[in-house]
Design a protein around this motif. Structure first.
Motif, PDB file in Angstrom:
ATOM      1  N   SER A  68       0.829  -1.203   0.000  1.00 18.01           N
ATOM      2  CA  SER A  68       0.000   0.000   0.000  1.00 18.01           C
ATOM      3  C   SER A  68       0.864   1.255   0.000  1.00 18.01           C
ATOM      4  N   ALA A  69       0.771   1.999  -1.117  1.00 17.62           N
ATOM      5  CA  ALA A  69       1.381   3.325  -1.191  1.00 17.62           C
ATOM      6  C   ALA A  69       0.248   4.359  -1.245  1.00 17.62           C
ATOM      7  N   PHE A  70      -0.872   3.996  -0.639  1.00 14.25           N
ATOM      8  CA  PHE A  70      -2.058   4.855  -0.607  1.00 14.25           C
ATOM      9  C   PHE A  70      -1.774   6.124   0.186  1.00 14.25           C
ATOM     10  N   SER A  71      -2.274   7.247  -0.307  1.00 16.00           N
ATOM     11  CA  SER A  71      -2.144   8.511   0.423  1.00 16.00           C
ATOM     12  C   SER A  71      -3.364   9.374   0.144  1.00 16.00           C
ATOM     13  N   GLY A  72      -3.555  10.360   0.977  1.00 19.43           N
ATOM     14  CA  GLY A  72      -4.687  11.250   0.775  1.00 19.43           C
ATOM     15  C   GLY A  72      -4.272  12.651   0.419  1.00 19.43           C
ATOM     16  N   THR A  93      -7.564  -6.717   2.816  1.00 17.13           N
ATOM     17  CA  THR A  93      -6.436  -7.657   2.744  1.00 17.13           C
ATOM     18  C   THR A  93      -6.752  -8.930   3.508  1.00 17.13           C
ATOM     19  N   LYS A  94      -7.353  -8.770   4.679  1.00 12.27           N
ATOM     20  CA  LYS A  94      -7.721  -9.940   5.476  1.00 12.27           C
ATOM     21  C   LYS A  94      -8.861 -10.712   4.820  1.00 12.27           C
ATOM     22  N   GLU A  95      -9.860  -9.998   4.296  1.00  9.73           N
ATOM     23  CA  GLU A  95     -10.984 -10.684   3.649  1.00  9.73           C
ATOM     24  C   GLU A  95     -10.535 -11.466   2.419  1.00  9.73           C
ATOM     25  N   ALA A  96      -9.538 -10.941   1.712  1.00  7.06           N
ATOM     26  CA  ALA A  96      -9.031 -11.606   0.518  1.00  7.06           C
ATOM     27  C   ALA A  96      -8.016 -12.707   0.852  1.00  7.06           C
ATOM     28  N   ALA A  97      -7.725 -12.863   2.153  1.00  5.98           N
ATOM     29  CA  ALA A  97      -6.778 -13.884   2.623  1.00  5.98           C
ATOM     30  C   ALA A  97      -5.404 -13.743   1.970  1.00  5.98           C
ATOM     31  N   VAL A  98      -4.955 -12.487   1.813  1.00  4.04           N
ATOM     32  CA  VAL A  98      -3.622 -12.233   1.264  1.00  4.04           C
ATOM     33  C   VAL A  98      -2.596 -12.471   2.382  1.00  4.04           C
ATOM     34  N   PRO A  99      -1.525 -13.212   2.107  1.00  8.66           N
ATOM     35  CA  PRO A  99      -0.585 -13.574   3.154  1.00  8.66           C
ATOM     36  C   PRO A  99       0.162 -12.413   3.805  1.00  8.66           C
ATOM     37  N   ARG A 100       0.277 -11.270   3.082  1.00 11.23           N
ATOM     38  CA  ARG A 100       1.136 -10.221   3.616  1.00 11.23           C
ATOM     39  C   ARG A 100       0.702  -8.843   3.138  1.00 11.23           C
ATOM     40  N   LEU A 101       0.818  -7.841   4.040  1.00 15.83           N
ATOM     41  CA  LEU A 101       0.546  -6.445   3.710  1.00 15.83           C
ATOM     42  C   LEU A 101       1.763  -5.608   4.076  1.00 15.83           C
ATOM     43  N   LEU A 102       2.312  -4.889   3.083  1.00 15.19           N
ATOM     44  CA  LEU A 102       3.415  -3.958   3.314  1.00 15.19           C
ATOM     45  C   LEU A 102       2.888  -2.547   3.084  1.00 15.19           C
ATOM     46  N   VAL A 103       3.217  -1.633   3.995  1.00 14.25           N
ATOM     47  CA  VAL A 103       2.636  -0.300   3.977  1.00 14.25           C
ATOM     48  C   VAL A 103       3.730   0.764   3.944  1.00 14.25           C
ATOM     49  N   VAL A 104       3.548   1.745   3.071  1.00 11.37           N
ATOM     50  CA  VAL A 104       4.420   2.924   3.060  1.00 11.37           C
ATOM     51  C   VAL A 104       4.040   3.781   4.260  1.00 11.37           C
ATOM     52  N   GLY A 105       4.990   3.971   5.164  1.00  8.95           N
ATOM     53  CA  GLY A 105       4.737   4.761   6.364  1.00  8.95           C
ATOM     54  C   GLY A 105       5.297   6.165   6.235  1.00  8.95           C
ATOM     55  N   LEU A 148      -3.094 -10.235  11.126  1.00  7.03           N
ATOM     56  CA  LEU A 148      -2.533  -9.755   9.866  1.00  7.03           C
ATOM     57  C   LEU A 148      -1.005  -9.747   9.900  1.00  7.03           C
ATOM     58  N   ASN A 149      -0.397 -10.272   8.850  1.00  9.79           N
ATOM     59  CA  ASN A 149       1.060 -10.270   8.721  1.00  9.79           C
ATOM     60  C   ASN A 149       1.459  -8.991   7.994  1.00  9.79           C
ATOM     61  N   TRP A 150       1.826  -7.963   8.738  1.00  8.74           N
ATOM     62  CA  TRP A 150       2.073  -6.640   8.177  1.00  8.74           C
ATOM     63  C   TRP A 150       3.521  -6.206   8.367  1.00  8.74           C
ATOM     64  N   THR A 151       3.913  -5.229   7.555  1.00  4.92           N
ATOM     65  CA  THR A 151       5.201  -4.552   7.695  1.00  4.92           C
ATOM     66  C   THR A 151       4.992  -3.113   7.246  1.00  4.92           C
ATOM     67  N   MET A 152       5.562  -2.162   7.983  1.00  8.11           N
ATOM     68  CA  MET A 152       5.539  -0.765   7.552  1.00  8.11           C
ATOM     69  C   MET A 152       6.966  -0.280   7.378  1.00  8.11           C
ATOM     70  N   LEU A 153       7.221   0.414   6.265  1.00  9.32           N
ATOM     71  CA  LEU A 153       8.540   0.995   6.013  1.00  9.32           C
ATOM     72  C   LEU A 153       8.420   2.517   6.024  1.00  9.32           C
ATOM     73  N   SER A 154       9.066   3.147   7.017  1.00 12.61           N
ATOM     74  CA  SER A 154       9.089   4.606   7.105  1.00 12.61           C
ATOM     75  C   SER A 154      10.330   5.138   6.404  1.00 12.61           C
ATOM     76  N   PRO A 155      10.192   6.208   5.625  1.00 12.39           N
ATOM     77  CA  PRO A 155      11.362   6.805   4.981  1.00 12.39           C
ATOM     78  C   PRO A 155      12.123   7.689   5.966  1.00 12.39           C
ATOM     79  N   SER A 156      13.208   8.260   5.523  1.00 11.39           N
ATOM     80  CA  SER A 156      13.902   9.276   6.299  1.00 11.39           C
ATOM     81  C   SER A 156      13.086  10.568   6.260  1.00 11.39           C
TER      82      SER A 156
END
Length: 212
Positions: A68-72, A93-105, A148-156
């Motif tokens: 997810s690189a979603f932004s508002g 993501t959970k309803e679709a039973a996707v194994p992993r969610l990575l999020v742009v933080g 949920l198996n998630w990961t968030m990656l925050s930039p500098s």
């Protein structure tokens, strides 16, 4: 790998798309306006309203991971719109039973001193606060997830167009800075770090950061 990339036409999303395609991944680009994407091998653009949870879940079924690189940023109420979107993404993501969610933080929730986050420092730019507050709340929501198996990656602190060097440092919850005291990362190297994490998971159910 089969990836659904939400926000593939955005500033960070487009860099992740380029990196993922360059490594041969099959990408379903989940965007509001699929016509903005140029045709490419292994790319399937689909038009989806992220706030339509049922429609989104249907589009996510069958992929190996969601990024997810979603932004508002384009909305009048950035904070509210972003949170509605990220909640829909988590549930879909959970309803679709996707194994992993990575999020742009965001960088705002990274610590600059024990107990002090960048967002809460006096000189944090007011124009970026709604986005940073939304990303911080998204991190809280993810940390409350039980399954949920998630990961968030925050930039500098500064992420901008630059070079793809492949040379950077990874950290945890503390803001990274170089020998000059500057906290920065190119959007190209941010994308490298995100796709690296996709391919070789090392931060499961964690937030991490990247910088020079």
């Amino acid at each position: 790998m089969r990836i659904a990339l939400i926000g593939a036409t955005g500033f960070i999303g487009s860099a992740i798309l380029k990196e993922a395609l360059s490594r041969g991944h099959q990408v379903t680009a989940v965007v509001a306006h699929p016509g903005k994407l140029a045709p490419a091998a292994n790319l399937t653009p689909v038009g989806v309203d992220v706030l339509d949870q049922a429609q989104l879940a249907a589009r996510l079924k069958g992929v190996d991971a969601v990024i997810s690189a979603f932004s508002g940023h384009a909305q009048s109420d950035v904070y509210d719109y972003y949170l509605r979107g990220i909640r829909a993404i988590i549930v879909a993501t959970k309803e679709a039973a996707v194994p992993r969610l990575l999020v742009v933080g965001g960088a705002g929730s990274l610590e600059v001193a024990p107990g002090l986050q960048l967002l809460d420092t006096p000189n944090f730019p007011a124009m970026y606060k709604p986005t940073a507050e939304g990303a911080r709340e998204a991190l809280r929501l993810l940390r409350e997830e039980k399954s949920l198996n998630w990961t968030m990656l925050s930039p500098s602190a500064v992420i901008a167009p630059g070079e793809r060097t492949g040379k950077f440092r990874l950290g945890g919850d503390r803001l990274l800075a170089d020998e000059k005291g500057e906290s920065r990362i190119s959007v190209e190297d941010y994308a490298v770090a995100m796709v690296d994490e996709l391919e070789k998971p090392t931060h499961l159910r964690q937030r991490f950061t990247v910088g020079y």
